[in-house]
Design a protein around this motif. Structure first.
Motif, PDB file in Angstrom:
ATOM      1  N   ALA A   7     -44.415-139.691  12.903  1.00 51.27           N
ATOM      2  CA  ALA A   7     -45.310-140.470  13.761  1.00 51.27           C
ATOM      3  C   ALA A   7     -45.685-141.789  13.108  1.00 51.27           C
ATOM      4  CB  ALA A   7     -46.564-139.653  14.085  1.00 51.27           C
ATOM      5  N   VAL A   8     -46.038-141.755  11.828  1.00 48.19           N
ATOM      6  CA  VAL A   8     -46.412-142.979  11.120  1.00 48.19           C
ATOM      7  C   VAL A   8     -45.225-143.933  11.023  1.00 48.19           C
ATOM      8  CG1 VAL A   8     -47.154-143.899   8.885  1.00 48.19           C
ATOM      9  CG2 VAL A   8     -48.274-141.885   9.833  1.00 48.19           C
ATOM     10  N   GLY A   9     -44.031-143.389  10.773  1.00 46.05           N
ATOM     11  CA  GLY A   9     -42.843-144.235  10.688  1.00 46.05           C
ATOM     12  C   GLY A   9     -42.551-144.953  11.990  1.00 46.05           C
ATOM     13  N   ILE A  10     -42.651-144.238  13.109  1.00 45.03           N
ATOM     14  CA  ILE A  10     -42.360-144.846  14.412  1.00 45.03           C
ATOM     15  C   ILE A  10     -43.437-145.853  14.807  1.00 45.03           C
ATOM     16  CG2 ILE A  10     -42.184-144.343  16.887  1.00 45.03           C
ATOM     17  CD1 ILE A  10     -40.739-141.773  16.168  1.00 45.03           C
ATOM     18  N   GLU A  11     -44.699-145.543  14.472  1.00 51.36           N
ATOM     19  CA  GLU A  11     -45.790-146.423  14.887  1.00 51.36           C
ATOM     20  C   GLU A  11     -45.925-147.666  14.005  1.00 51.36           C
ATOM     21  OE1 GLU A  11     -49.215-143.912  14.904  1.00 51.36           O
ATOM     22  OE2 GLU A  11     -48.717-142.974  16.833  1.00 51.36           O
ATOM     23  N   ARG A  12     -45.558-147.577  12.725  1.00 49.64           N
ATOM     24  CA  ARG A  12     -45.807-148.679  11.802  1.00 49.64           C
ATOM     25  C   ARG A  12     -44.563-149.444  11.379  1.00 49.64           C
ATOM     26  NH1 ARG A  12     -50.430-146.338   7.635  1.00 49.64           N
ATOM     27  NH2 ARG A  12     -52.024-145.925   9.222  1.00 49.64           N
ATOM     28  N   ARG A  13     -43.395-148.818  11.476  1.00 44.27           N
ATOM     29  CA  ARG A  13     -42.160-149.510  11.115  1.00 44.27           C
ATOM     30  C   ARG A  13     -41.490-150.048  12.369  1.00 44.27           C
ATOM     31  NH1 ARG A  13     -40.540-147.895   5.935  1.00 44.27           N
ATOM     32  NH2 ARG A  13     -38.986-149.531   6.093  1.00 44.27           N
ATOM     33  N   LYS A  14     -40.474-150.872  12.183  1.00 44.31           N
ATOM     34  CA  LYS A  14     -39.777-151.494  13.324  1.00 44.31           C
ATOM     35  C   LYS A  14     -38.697-150.542  13.831  1.00 44.31           C
ATOM     36  CE  LYS A  14     -40.561-156.048  11.275  1.00 44.31           C
ATOM     37  NZ  LYS A  14     -39.912-157.236  10.660  1.00 44.31           N
ATOM     38  N   VAL A  15     -39.114-149.609  14.655  1.00 43.96           N
ATOM     39  CA  VAL A  15     -38.201-148.608  15.203  1.00 43.96           C
ATOM     40  C   VAL A  15     -37.996-148.878  16.691  1.00 43.96           C
ATOM     41  CG1 VAL A  15     -37.866-146.165  15.702  1.00 43.96           C
ATOM     42  CG2 VAL A  15     -38.822-146.862  13.503  1.00 43.96           C
ATOM     43  N   ASN A  16     -36.734-149.101  17.082  1.00 44.29           N
ATOM     44  CA  ASN A  16     -36.378-149.316  18.484  1.00 44.29           C
ATOM     45  C   ASN A  16     -35.384-148.281  18.995  1.00 44.29           C
ATOM     46  OD1 ASN A  16     -37.901-151.818  18.639  1.00 44.29           O
ATOM     47  ND2 ASN A  16     -36.237-152.773  17.465  1.00 44.29           N
ATOM     48  N   TRP A  17     -34.732-147.584  18.085  1.00 45.53           N
ATOM     49  CA  TRP A  17     -33.736-146.570  18.457  1.00 45.53           C
ATOM     50  C   TRP A  17     -33.961-145.329  17.604  1.00 45.53           C
ATOM     51  CZ3 TRP A  17     -30.239-147.353  22.391  1.00 45.53           C
ATOM     52  CH2 TRP A  17     -30.161-148.646  22.895  1.00 45.53           C
ATOM     53  N   VAL A  18     -33.772-144.173  18.201  1.00 43.87           N
ATOM     54  CA  VAL A  18     -33.973-142.902  17.506  1.00 43.87           C
ATOM     55  C   VAL A  18     -32.727-142.040  17.685  1.00 43.87           C
ATOM     56  CG1 VAL A  18     -35.190-140.694  17.633  1.00 43.87           C
ATOM     57  CG2 VAL A  18     -36.487-142.821  17.526  1.00 43.87           C
ATOM     58  N   LEU A  19     -32.236-141.533  16.567  1.00 47.86           N
ATOM     59  CA  LEU A  19     -31.131-140.578  16.581  1.00 47.86           C
ATOM     60  C   LEU A  19     -31.707-139.181  16.462  1.00 47.86           C
ATOM     61  CD1 LEU A  19     -28.122-139.779  16.458  1.00 47.86           C
ATOM     62  CD2 LEU A  19     -28.226-140.131  13.978  1.00 47.86           C
ATOM     63  N   ASP A  20     -31.584-138.410  17.534  1.00 43.88           N
ATOM     64  CA  ASP A  20     -32.014-137.018  17.557  1.00 43.88           C
ATOM     65  C   ASP A  20     -30.793-136.169  17.230  1.00 43.88           C
ATOM     66  OD1 ASP A  20     -33.115-134.554  18.021  1.00 43.88           O
ATOM     67  OD2 ASP A  20     -33.228-134.763  20.198  1.00 43.88           O
ATOM     68  N   ALA A  21     -30.681-135.728  15.981  1.00 44.07           N
ATOM     69  CA  ALA A  21     -29.459-135.090  15.490  1.00 44.07           C
ATOM     70  C   ALA A  21     -29.605-133.569  15.437  1.00 44.07           C
ATOM     71  CB  ALA A  21     -29.096-135.620  14.104  1.00 44.07           C
ATOM     72  N   ASP A  22     -28.520-132.887  15.718  1.00 50.09           N
ATOM     73  CA  ASP A  22     -28.477-131.424  15.637  1.00 50.09           C
ATOM     74  C   ASP A  22     -27.168-131.015  14.993  1.00 50.09           C
ATOM     75  OD1 ASP A  22     -27.605-128.642  16.957  1.00 50.09           O
ATOM     76  OD2 ASP A  22     -29.785-128.736  16.985  1.00 50.09           O
ATOM     77  N   ILE A  23     -27.249-130.267  13.878  1.00 51.83           N
ATOM     78  CA  ILE A  23     -26.044-129.792  13.189  1.00 51.83           C
ATOM     79  C   ILE A  23     -25.620-128.472  13.808  1.00 51.83           C
ATOM     80  CG2 ILE A  23     -25.039-129.186  10.968  1.00 51.83           C
ATOM     81  CD1 ILE A  23     -27.202-130.811   9.608  1.00 51.83           C
ATOM     82  N   ARG A  24     -24.372-128.411  14.226  1.00 52.63           N
ATOM     83  CA  ARG A  24     -23.873-127.185  14.863  1.00 52.63           C
ATOM     84  C   ARG A  24     -23.742-126.055  13.836  1.00 52.63           C
ATOM     85  NH1 ARG A  24     -20.026-126.231  19.276  1.00 52.63           N
ATOM     86  NH2 ARG A  24     -19.439-128.434  19.337  1.00 52.63           N
ATOM     87  N   ASP A  25     -24.478-124.953  14.059  1.00 56.28           N
ATOM     88  CA  ASP A  25     -24.375-123.737  13.251  1.00 56.28           C
ATOM     89  C   ASP A  25     -24.341-124.066  11.757  1.00 56.28           C
ATOM     90  OD1 ASP A  25     -24.107-121.070  12.550  1.00 56.28           O
ATOM     91  OD2 ASP A  25     -21.943-121.029  12.876  1.00 56.28           O
ATOM     92  N   PHE A  26     -25.392-124.740  11.266  1.00 54.90           N
ATOM     93  CA  PHE A  26     -25.373-125.208   9.879  1.00 54.90           C
ATOM     94  C   PHE A  26     -25.224-124.063   8.889  1.00 54.90           C
ATOM     95  CE2 PHE A  26     -27.944-125.900   6.012  1.00 54.90           C
ATOM     96  CZ  PHE A  26     -27.140-126.834   5.405  1.00 54.90           C
ATOM     97  N   PHE A  27     -26.055-123.026   8.992  1.00 57.25           N
ATOM     98  CA  PHE A  27     -26.015-121.944   8.010  1.00 57.25           C
ATOM     99  C   PHE A  27     -24.692-121.182   8.064  1.00 57.25           C
ATOM    100  CE2 PHE A  27     -30.548-122.751   8.146  1.00 57.25           C
ATOM    101  CZ  PHE A  27     -30.931-122.573   6.830  1.00 57.25           C
ATOM    102  N   GLY A  28     -24.054-121.168   9.226  1.00 59.06           N
ATOM    103  CA  GLY A  28     -22.767-120.482   9.332  1.00 59.06           C
ATOM    104  C   GLY A  28     -21.597-121.317   8.852  1.00 59.06           C
ATOM    105  N   GLN A  29     -21.725-122.648   8.877  1.00 56.80           N
ATOM    106  CA  GLN A  29     -20.613-123.530   8.519  1.00 56.80           C
ATOM    107  C   GLN A  29     -20.709-124.095   7.107  1.00 56.80           C
ATOM    108  OE1 GLN A  29     -17.972-123.877  10.495  1.00 56.80           O
ATOM    109  NE2 GLN A  29     -19.006-122.462  11.891  1.00 56.80           N
ATOM    110  N   LEU A  30     -21.806-123.823   6.424  1.00 50.63           N
ATOM    111  CA  LEU A  30     -21.992-124.344   5.070  1.00 50.63           C
ATOM    112  C   LEU A  30     -20.807-123.961   4.177  1.00 50.63           C
ATOM    113  CD1 LEU A  30     -25.335-124.257   3.188  1.00 50.63           C
ATOM    114  CD2 LEU A  30     -23.357-123.258   2.089  1.00 50.63           C
ATOM    115  N   ASP A  31     -20.206-124.950   3.527  1.00 57.25           N
ATOM    116  CA  ASP A  31     -19.011-124.747   2.699  1.00 57.25           C
ATOM    117  C   ASP A  31     -19.428-124.275   1.304  1.00 57.25           C
ATOM    118  OD1 ASP A  31     -16.786-125.328   0.856  1.00 57.25           O
ATOM    119  OD2 ASP A  31     -15.852-126.256   2.597  1.00 57.25           O
ATOM    120  N   ARG A  32     -19.020-123.067   0.935  1.00 57.34           N
ATOM    121  CA  ARG A  32     -19.445-122.490  -0.342  1.00 57.34           C
ATOM    122  C   ARG A  32     -18.821-123.190  -1.547  1.00 57.34           C
ATOM    123  NH1 ARG A  32     -19.065-116.035   1.147  1.00 57.34           N
ATOM    124  NH2 ARG A  32     -20.668-116.055   2.790  1.00 57.34           N
ATOM    125  N   VAL A  33     -17.612-123.722  -1.375  1.00 59.32           N
ATOM    126  CA  VAL A  33     -16.970-124.424  -2.486  1.00 59.32           C
ATOM    127  C   VAL A  33     -17.769-125.670  -2.843  1.00 59.32           C
ATOM    128  CG1 VAL A  33     -14.892-125.626  -3.264  1.00 59.32           C
ATOM    129  CG2 VAL A  33     -14.694-123.531  -1.882  1.00 59.32           C
TER     130      VAL A  33
END
Length: 389
Positions: A93-119
């Motif tokens: 909230a503070v970042g959006i209200e006080r910094r120069k933010v005009n675009w927001v990337l709402d990111a979602d990682i597909r099945d992160f815990f299942g795809q995590l590479d053990r190597v």
């Protein structure tokens, strides 16, 4: 084995476990597969670790936390000592209200815990942890497999979500894959302001410049592909959002800015009573529906319990909901939740008998006795963020 059984000979059991860990004779047991419902109706797979595995994992996590807290970036908030979801929400909230933010990337990682590479995870851990015994413990937990419906199956990749060590391993993985890279990228390539807030595998990135945002998204996909991760194509969105966006869209003849969800709240571009920009946050509607559905199902099972017993349970539900969601500007949604809980309780009590004497007036007196009143439980984000940071 249950905690009660293990605790009957606690000192002996812990000493035996300690000897086995130190000598290398400790063997991790398979996780038990369980599923919990998600807000969208799907099921989230969990891996429930055996009791001794939980003890060892918790101990190792305490040690590794002390090591990695020095390295982790300030914009990482998930599963870290002294940090919680509301700290991440305040920072966003503070970042959006006080910094120069005009675009927001709402990111979602597909099945992160299942795809995590053990190597790659092993390489990241070796970069900071020199003790081979700790690395072998992590390898044992990841290679133990899962038991589902009485049958064992191996897991070739990923980390079981629900294990005590999984949140830390996820933070280590994303620290190297995302956090360090974002820090480098915004210093090297960004033309305007860039903010980021990450909570575990859920993160939001804000940009001043649209060209920066689109380039970042393209290069982020490439970065993730290198480490076995993928952004969900349907849930990852780049939207126009910020304190100057409403006026700009109005001049172009466009409607209100889109909204995005983060940590259970829908974030909206709004205007305060004084006419200033205000990042309004309301409860995600599907989260509230899922919670009310759970309450209704539980009330059907508890229908014939005494009213005080039901009231104590419902009071704890409403208090817990308000403790998280009662932020400034969201009291209407919390009041709606409280009202719907009362309505479900009223219906459940009326079904106890065909000749019920339960009226809405009497229900009002019962609800006033047991259901807590709604009030704002959190300060404004800027006030708490300034005090803590």
């Amino acid at each position: 084995m249950t905690w009660t059984d293990y605790g009957q000979g606690l000192e002996t059991n812990l000493q035996d476990l300690h000897v086995r860990v130190q000598s290398g004779r400790y063997r991790a047991k398979p996780s038990r597969r369980a599923y919990i419902p998600k807000a969208d109706g799907r099921l989230r797979p969990l891996g429930i670790a055996a009791l001794e595995d939980k003890i060892v994992q918790r101990a190792v996590v305490e040690v590794l936390n002390a090591v990695y807290e020095v390295d982790f970036r300030g914009f990482s908030y998930g599963f870290r000592p002294g940090r919680g979801p509301h700290d991440a929400l305040d920072a966003l909230a503070v970042g959006i209200e006080r910094r120069k933010v005009n675009w927001v990337l709402d990111a979602d990682i597909r099945d992160f815990f299942g795809q995590l590479d053990r190597v790659w995870l092993r390489k990241f851990l070796e970069h900071r942890i020199a003790d081979k015994r700790v690395l072998r413990l992590v390898d044992k937990w990841l290679a133990a497999g899962v038991i589902e419906n009485g049958s064992w199956s191996a897991t070739e990749q990923g980390s079981p979500q629900g294990a005590s060590a999984s949140p830390l391993l996820a933070n280590v993985y994303l620290h190297h894959v995302l956090d360090l890279w974002v820090d480098w990228w915004r210093r090297r390539h960004a033309h305007g302001d860039v903010i980021i807030v990450r909570f575990a595998d859920d993160f939001i990135v804000g940009f001043e410049d649209e060209q920066d945002a689109r380039r970042f998204l393209t290069e982020l996909r490439e970065r993730f592909a290198r480490f076995g991760l993928e952004l969900h194509p349907d849930k990852t969105r780049l939207i126009e959002f910020g304190r100057h966006v409403v006026g700009r869209r109005r001049k172009r003849g466009l409607g209100k800015p889109e909204t995005f969800d983060f940590l259970g709240f829908t974030h909206i571009c709004a205007v305060s009573e004084s006419g200033r920009f205000w990042l309004k946050r309301i409860t995600v509607s599907k989260r509230m529906r899922a919670k009310l559905k759970m309450v209704n199902e539980q009330l059907k099972r508890r229908r014939h319990q005494p009213i005080p017993v039901q009231g104590q349970w419902l009071a704890s539900v409403v208090r817990g909901h308000a403790a998280y969601y009662a932020v400034p500007g969201n009291t209407d949604a919390v009041s709606t939740f409280q009202y719907q809980v009362t309505r479900h309780w009223f219906k459940a009590l009326r079904r106890r008998s065909q000749r019920t004497r339960m009226t809405w007036a009497r229900m009002g007196r019962i609800a006033a006795r047991w259901i807590p009143k709604v009030r704002t439980m959190h300060p404004f984000p800027a006030a708490r963020f300034a005090a803590r940071t």
